[in-house]
Design an enzyme around this catalytic site. Structure first.
Site, PDB file in Angstrom:
ATOM      1  CE  LYS A  18       4.153  -1.372  -1.838  1.00  0.00           C
ATOM      2  NZ  LYS A  18       4.566  -1.338  -3.233  1.00  0.00           N
TER       3      LYS A  18
ATOM      4  CB  SER B 264       6.075   1.642  -6.012  1.00  0.00           C
ATOM      5  OG  SER B 264       4.851   2.352  -6.851  1.00  0.00           O
TER       6      SER B 264
ATOM      7  CB  SER C 274       2.935   2.437  -3.869  1.00  0.00           C
ATOM      8  OG  SER C 274       3.770   1.167  -4.809  1.00  0.00           O
TER       9      SER C 274
HETATM   10  N1  GLN Z   1       3.167   5.937  -9.107  1.00  0.00           N
HETATM   11  C1  GLN Z   1       2.811   4.832  -9.965  1.00  0.00           C
HETATM   12  C2  GLN Z   1       1.278   4.548  -9.862  1.00  0.00           C
HETATM   13  O1  GLN Z   1       0.924   4.938  -9.138  1.00  0.00           O
HETATM   14  C3  GLN Z   1       3.961   3.854  -9.798  1.00  0.00           C
HETATM   15  C4  GLN Z   1       3.168   3.010  -8.960  1.00  0.00           C
HETATM   16  C5  GLN Z   1       3.915   1.357  -8.468  1.00  0.00           C
HETATM   17  O2  GLN Z   1       5.405   1.237  -9.083  1.00  0.00           O
HETATM   18  N2  GLN Z   1       3.762   0.239  -8.334  1.00  0.00           N
HETATM   19  O3  GLN Z   1       0.767   4.112 -10.251  1.00  0.00           O
END
Ligand code: GLN
Length: 472
Positions: free
Chosen positions: A64, A164, A140
């Site tokens: 990532k 995410s 994400s």
């Molecule tokens: N979707 C969640 C957020 O927007 C989690 C994101 C993540 O785990 N990095 O914060």
């Protein structure tokens, strides 16, 4: 045989038999990316790598864009980190090479700074779900999950602050695990919310998840929150036997907002677990309704503080022609951050500001403890908790971009694990009528990753879902 379709454990067998070489594996992945990625867009800045003869041998792992690899651009899919070339490796990258893997010198797409649930907040544009390219891959870590699902990666690393890894794994029909907070070093992971972030594996099956977790886990003196506890061999947990395992089903996860189709699929999965030996019973996690608000106070507060360092001086983007230092900061941040990053910096700064700190941040920390206590109570009697990973399957691109609250609610089932610091895994457990994958989430006590993998593996042995691949 199509090499790119194999798992790492299948590849290891073939490599040992000398059926092909590591170079063949990298070449197979490269050509797969070249042919498929124009449709999926899982990778960013891709322009080939198999020709680089300095690539070390090892099963390739896709990384990532927020995990630092020395000499490989790592920009968190944000304009503000444009051109950032890390001078060091994240600990997980060094650990991968120590364990016979190779971090590919190319990065997967993500929401800017991991802020999002759909990979639409990337400065490179969105990734498409390989099961339906009109849908998002989740986020994400949507690039990592889509790459694994579309066989453009053998396995991948993502990061999980509020879901995410698990939510995109569920949207793409692959296996994603968030380890216990402290199990995997965060050194070299560009911080979003330091008390919640964990790096973890995204793989085609549970065995690969255990293998990759073996490689990246363990104490790291460079991360003061990493825990100095022995790391078991997780592949030894894959016994196939879950007789007598006590499964709690939290009633708060099956109420408003959950798609009835998802609910049915999860109920079938629970029946399957029972059929292979587990015993299930309804449990309660009474503070569940506070998880989303608590998370969005804590996560944005920590993010606003972590993002303060991006000011045009040390990293990435720098505004042209500023009038003095303060103007340089202002213009750089105005130009460099996307909408969602700005929203979170403003929210987080507000929650931490004088006069509001006690009312928001401190109170959120207290409720976080209550959420953790809910889990501790259930784990006194139960070995694990099973829930849907997400209230819906993958949604259409653009569907939630204009309504941040709607987007935030897609994490409702995943964020509690981060607040409590416990491990959780998402495994494929079926498909909607529209042909989109559904994920089953299993949660356990801190450092019980072995048990999660054991249950997930037993389920996998008795179901076909993890073998399904999109036609793309
Ligand atoms: N979707 C969640 C957020 O927007 C989690 C994101 C993540 O785990 N990095 O914060």
């Amino acid at each position: 045989m199509e090499i790119y379709k194999l798992t790492s454990h299948e590849l290891s067998v073939k490599l040992n038999e000398k059926a092909f070489t590591h170079t063949d594996v990298v070449a197979a992945i490269e050509s797969r990316i070249k042919s498929i990625d124009p449709k999926v867009k899982a990778y960013v800045r891709f322009n080939g790598f198999a020709g680089q003869n300095e690539l070390p041998a090892g099963i390739p792992v896709s990384i990532k864009d927020n995990i630092c690899t020395k000499g490989v651009l790592t920009e968190c899919c944000s304009k503000i980190l444009q051109g950032f070339n890390p001078p060091y490796n994240a600990t997980v990258i060094d650990k991968l090479s120590g364990a016979g893997f190779m971090a590919l010198p190319v990065k997967t797409n993500m929401d800017e700074f991991a802020f999002g649930s759909s990979t639409e907040n990337s400065c490179f544009g969105r990734t498409n779900n390989p099961w339906d390219t009109d849908c998002v891959p989740g986020g994400s870590s949507g690039g990592s999950a889509a790459a694994v699902a579309a066989d453009e990666a053998i396995m991948a690393l993502g990061s999980d602050t509020g879901g995410s890894i698990r939510q995109p794994a569920s949207f793409c029909g692959v296996v994603g695990m968030k380890p216990t907070y402290g199990r995997v070093s965060r050194y070299g992971l560009i911080a979003f919310a330091s008390s919640l972030d964990q790096i973890g594996p995204i793989t085609k099956d549970t065995r690969d998840s255990a293998i990759l977790l073996n490689a990246i886990s363990g104490y790291d003196p460079l991360d003061s929150t990493s825990v100095n506890a022995e790391v078991p061999d997780y592949t030894k947990s894959l016994t196939g036997d879950i007789k007598g395992i006590k499964v709690g089903i939290p009633k708060e996860y099956f109420v408003s907002g959950i798609d009835p189709e998802i609910k049915n699929i999860i109920e079938e999965a629970v029946n399957k677990l029972r059929a292979i030996g587990a015993a299930n019973k309804e449990v309660s996690l009474p503070h569940t309704e506070y998880a989303v608000p608590v998370y969005y106070i804590i996560a944005t507060a920590e993010a606003s503080s972590n993002l303060a360092r991006f000011d045009g001086v040390q990293y990435g983007w720098r505004s042209n022609g500023p009038e003095g230092l303060i103007d340089l900061y202002k213009r750089t941040r105005e130009e460099g951050f996307g909408e969602e990053a700005k929203r979170r910096i403003i929210l987080g700064t507000f929650a931490l500001s004088h006069g509001y700190y006690d009312a928001y941040y401190l109170r959120a920390l207290k409720v976080r403890t209550l959420i953790k206590n809910d889990f501790d109570n259930v784990f006194k009697e139960f070995d694990c908790i099973v829930t849907p990973t997400s209230p819906t399957a993958a949604f259409k691109a653009g569907e939630k971009t204009t309504d941040p609250l709607k987007m935030y609610l897609s994490d409702i089932f995943t964020i509690s694990a981060n607040l409590a610091g416990i491990p959780a895994i998402s495994i494929p457990c079926g498909f909607t009528k529209a042909g989109l994958p559904v994920g089953l989430q299993i949660l356990a006590k801190p450092f019980d990753e072995g048990l999660l993998l054991r249950i997930a593996h037993a389920y996998e042995q008795n179901t076909p879902w993890h073998k399904m691949r999109p036609e793309i």
